[in-house]
Design an enzyme around this catalytic site. Structure first.
Site, mmCIF file in Angstrom:
data_model
loop_
_atom_site.group_PDB
_atom_site.id
_atom_site.type_symbol
_atom_site.label_atom_id
_atom_site.label_comp_id
_atom_site.label_asym_id
_atom_site.label_seq_id
_atom_site.Cartn_x
_atom_site.Cartn_y
_atom_site.Cartn_z
ATOM 1 N N GLY A 230 0.765 -1.215 -0.015
ATOM 2 C CA GLY A 230 -0.037 0.135 0.179
ATOM 3 C C GLY A 230 0.772 1.287 -0.145
ATOM 4 O O GLY A 230 0.468 2.351 0.415
ATOM 5 N N HIS B 121 1.162 1.581 -12.709
ATOM 6 C CA HIS B 121 1.826 0.093 -13.488
ATOM 7 C C HIS B 121 3.386 0.539 -13.194
ATOM 8 O O HIS B 121 4.007 1.538 -13.830
ATOM 9 C CB HIS B 121 1.380 -0.048 -14.659
HETATM 10 C C1 GAR Z 1 3.836 -1.017 -7.358
HETATM 11 O O1 GAR Z 1 5.160 -0.890 -7.732
HETATM 12 C C2 GAR Z 1 2.913 -0.936 -8.476
HETATM 13 O O2 GAR Z 1 3.193 -0.377 -9.540
HETATM 14 C C3 GAR Z 1 2.693 -2.506 -8.761
HETATM 15 O O3 GAR Z 1 2.736 -3.153 -7.570
HETATM 16 C C4 GAR Z 1 3.331 -2.538 -6.827
HETATM 17 C C5 GAR Z 1 2.287 -2.076 -5.356
HETATM 18 O O4 GAR Z 1 3.174 -1.477 -4.308
HETATM 19 N N1 GAR Z 1 1.609 -2.682 -9.688
HETATM 20 C C6 GAR Z 1 1.491 -3.709 -10.424
HETATM 21 O O5 GAR Z 1 2.204 -4.468 -10.609
HETATM 22 C C7 GAR Z 1 0.020 -3.595 -11.266
HETATM 23 N N2 GAR Z 1 0.085 -4.435 -12.345
HETATM 24 P P1 GAR Z 1 2.279 -0.735 -3.132
HETATM 25 O O6 GAR Z 1 1.156 -1.797 -2.405
HETATM 26 O O7 GAR Z 1 3.516 -0.397 -2.142
HETATM 27 O O8 GAR Z 1 1.795 0.547 -3.813
#
Ligand code: GAR
Length: 197
Positions: A14, A111
């Site tokens: 998150g 992304h």
């Molecule tokens: C982030 O790097 C986001 O860009 C990626 O997951 C991570 C979540 O981190 N999203 C994807 O890969 C979507 N396909 P977070 O929970 O710390 O925001």
């Protein structure tokens, strides 16, 4: 100012949700984060949302017999909260066209690649395996085709000698936290009724 009621969808850490919540603490920010929804009970981000006085909602996909039933529950909750924008932030469920069509133009995602390069998963590993010289992140509208919706903002970072998926993802993540609040603000402003005379 009518701030646009925004829901953030998460599945884990998150950190992007946290960046959106921090940005929205400014009363002049055009979006208000009114709830954080997770499809996983163990999403660490839920604790941060609670600690920041934001409504949290757990809608576990596993509790539903089908993707459509899960999405119907998600849709009903978001509509009950009078949500104007959905911001997916590390939400790791693919949504079907049936759900997306009801939110098109009002649902965005972050992304970890410079789309259209590296759609899908393991973007940092794939960029390194290809010997890419640059990498980055993209905020885009969610459409029925995965990671292919109109782009709102992108940020580029260099790939440095000796990078690992961890060092590269940390460099990209810093940019994610910068551009996601900017992109949400751009969309929220565009959706706000024009109140100026
Ligand atoms: C982030 O790097 C986001 O860009 C990626 O997951 C991570 C979540 O981190 N999203 C994807 O890969 C979507 N396909 P977070 O929970 O710390 O925001």
């Amino acid at each position: 100012m009518n701030r646009v009621r925004t829901a953030v969808l998460i599945s884990g850490r998150g950190s992007n949700m946290m960046a959106l919540v921090e940005a929205a603490k400014d009363p002049a920010y055009p979006a208000e984060i009114v709830c954080v929804v997770s499809n996983r009970a163990d999403a660490a981000g839920l604790d941060f949302a609670l600690a920041n006085g934001i409504a949290t909602k757990l809608i576990e996909h596993k509790a539903y017999p089908s993707r459509e039933a899960f999405e119907a529950a998600l849709d009903a909750y978001l509509r009950s909260m009078k949500i104007g924008i959905i911001a997916c932030a590390g939400f790791m469920r693919i949504l079907t066209a049936g759900f997306i069509v009801g939110w098109e133009g009002r649902m965005i995602n972050i992304h970890p690649s410079l789309l259209p390069a590296y759609k899908g998963l393991h973007t940092h590993e794939r960029a390194l395996a290809d010997g890419a010289k640059t990498h980055g992140c993209t905020v885009h509208h969610v459409t029925a085709e995965l990671d292919a919706g109109p782009i709102i903002l992108q940020a580029e970072v260099p790939v440095l000698p000796g990078d690992t998926p961890e060092t590269l993802s940390a460099r990209v993540l810093k940019e994610e936290h910068r551009i996601y609040p900017e992109a949400l603000a751009i969309l929220a402003r565009s959706l706000q009724p024009n109140t100026s005379i």
